[in-house]
Design a protein around this motif. Structure first.
Motif, mmCIF file in Angstrom:
data_model
loop_
_atom_site.group_PDB
_atom_site.id
_atom_site.type_symbol
_atom_site.label_atom_id
_atom_site.label_comp_id
_atom_site.label_asym_id
_atom_site.label_seq_id
_atom_site.Cartn_x
_atom_site.Cartn_y
_atom_site.Cartn_z
ATOM 1 N N HIS A 69 -5.691 -0.738 1.588
ATOM 2 C CA HIS A 69 -5.050 -1.477 0.508
ATOM 3 C C HIS A 69 -4.973 -2.934 0.929
ATOM 4 C CE1 HIS A 69 -2.734 -1.611 -3.185
ATOM 5 N NE2 HIS A 69 -1.853 -2.395 -2.594
ATOM 6 N N HIS A 70 -5.448 -3.851 0.068
ATOM 7 C CA HIS A 70 -5.640 -5.252 0.463
ATOM 8 C C HIS A 70 -6.552 -5.291 1.686
ATOM 9 C CE1 HIS A 70 -3.070 -7.001 -2.479
ATOM 10 N NE2 HIS A 70 -1.955 -6.518 -1.997
ATOM 11 N N SER A 117 -7.721 -1.681 -4.522
ATOM 12 C CA SER A 117 -7.526 -2.515 -5.716
ATOM 13 C C SER A 117 -8.747 -2.482 -6.631
ATOM 14 C CB SER A 117 -7.200 -3.955 -5.331
ATOM 15 O OG SER A 117 -8.297 -4.590 -4.715
ATOM 16 N N GLY A 161 -0.231 -7.504 -10.049
ATOM 17 C CA GLY A 161 0.423 -7.348 -8.753
ATOM 18 C C GLY A 161 -0.095 -6.128 -8.029
ATOM 19 N N GLN A 196 1.097 -5.239 -4.665
ATOM 20 C CA GLN A 196 1.895 -4.867 -3.518
ATOM 21 C C GLN A 196 1.932 -3.346 -3.407
ATOM 22 O OE1 GLN A 196 3.312 -6.815 -1.134
ATOM 23 N NE2 GLN A 196 2.283 -8.551 -2.105
ATOM 24 N N GLU A 237 4.097 -1.113 -2.406
ATOM 25 C CA GLU A 237 5.251 -0.387 -2.944
ATOM 26 C C GLU A 237 5.269 -0.398 -4.475
ATOM 27 O OE1 GLU A 237 7.045 -4.166 -1.021
ATOM 28 O OE2 GLU A 237 5.245 -2.938 -0.837
ATOM 29 N N ASP A 238 4.811 -1.518 -5.070
ATOM 30 C CA ASP A 238 4.759 -1.597 -6.533
ATOM 31 C C ASP A 238 3.720 -0.627 -7.101
ATOM 32 O OD1 ASP A 238 6.687 -3.571 -6.437
ATOM 33 O OD2 ASP A 238 5.226 -5.210 -6.474
ATOM 34 N N ARG A 293 7.699 2.586 5.030
ATOM 35 C CA ARG A 293 7.010 1.333 4.727
ATOM 36 C C ARG A 293 6.952 0.455 5.971
ATOM 37 N NH1 ARG A 293 3.625 -1.862 3.259
ATOM 38 N NH2 ARG A 293 3.846 -3.353 1.553
ATOM 39 N N HIS A 294 5.827 -0.211 6.152
ATOM 40 C CA HIS A 294 5.543 -1.095 7.286
ATOM 41 C C HIS A 294 5.435 -0.336 8.612
ATOM 42 C CE1 HIS A 294 5.758 -4.554 4.730
ATOM 43 N NE2 HIS A 294 6.986 -4.259 4.349
ATOM 44 N N ASP A 313 2.224 3.706 5.844
ATOM 45 C CA ASP A 313 1.498 2.955 4.817
ATOM 46 C C ASP A 313 0.138 3.589 4.530
ATOM 47 O OD1 ASP A 313 3.604 1.241 4.660
ATOM 48 O OD2 ASP A 313 2.573 -0.501 5.503
#
Length: 243
Positions: free
Chosen positions: A145-146, A174, A186, A188, A190-191, A203-204, A209
């Protein structure tokens, strides 16, 4: 490559020389691991998964925790987490490791990730971690992701340790999200998870993740197939037309 040539190369990359980078290169270069990594790099270049049906595609979804965003300016990997997925099925096969680093995490990074200087002092060297990670992902396509973040750090590690480019494809989640929901802006983690009904947990943490990203991947692989896409080539072609 002679050290003065390396210094010149690093100056071109970052505009300054960070002494900790040289220590990291020297400390983390196990000759056996480097030889193994070079062979695995050659094998990865031969893989072409663009035509594999999405419902059969074997991927390793992974995530990196790092000290920052710029590996060419001294930021370092702190941990790698990954999980295997086949088609829309998450497998019970995971990878996780901290990474020894001469670059200490800031207080903010420690608060975010829970990773301390003491954790990193006893962690395995980067060459060891990458050798085990390459073995874990053998025969699989990488997903993140990203993905630009992961690509930058994997590229930097490959060059620092082996003086070779990291040419393995990393598919960005994405891409699928943009096809399914072109209006979404957006991305992110979590979103995206909240939108898809994926529980936000750990998370993190690199493995936490990675597991959430794997659930996102499965969700959107199903959605793009419902839209008529059958393989990654069709996905890339659509994204290219979207601009």
């Amino acid at each position: 490559m002679r050290m003065n040539h390396m210094i010149h190369y690093l100056k071109q990359l970052s505009g300054k020389v960070n002494p900790s980078m040289y220590a990291s290169m020297q400390d983390q270069s196990n000759p056996h691991h480097i030889s193994m990594l070079r062979q695995m790099q050659k094998e990865m270049k031969m893989k072409n998964t663009l035509e594999v049906p999405l419902n059969e595609l074997r991927v390793v979804v992974f995530d990196l925790e790092t000290t920052g965003f710029y590996p060419n300016k001294g930021d370092a990997m702190l941990s790698i987490g990954a999980v295997k997925v086949t088609g829309e099925t998450i497998e019970n096969d995971t990878f996780y490791s901290l990474v020894q680093s001469s670059t200490a995490p800031s207080d903010e990074v420690t608060a975010l990730t829970g990773i301390t200087v003491e954790d990193l002092e006893s962690a395995p060297a980067l060459s060891d971690v990458l050798a085990r990670f390459y073995q874990f992902m053998k025969g699989h396509t990488l997903v993140a992701h990203h993905a630009k973040h992961e690509q930058a750090f994997m590229q930097h590690a490959s060059w620092s340790l082996m003086r070779s480019n990291f040419d393995h494809r990393i598919v960005d989640t994405s891409f699928l999200i943009r096809i399914v929901d072109p209006k979404q802006r957006g991305f992110q983690l979590e979103d995206c998870c909240t939108t898809c009904g994926v529980e936000v947990k750990d998370r993190h943490h690199a493995l936490g993740d990675a597991k959430m990203t794997a659930e996102l991947w499965c969700y959107y692989v199903k959605k793009v197939q419902e839209l008529g896409f059958t393989n990654l080539r069709e996905v890339y072609e659509r994204v290219a037309r979207m601009g």
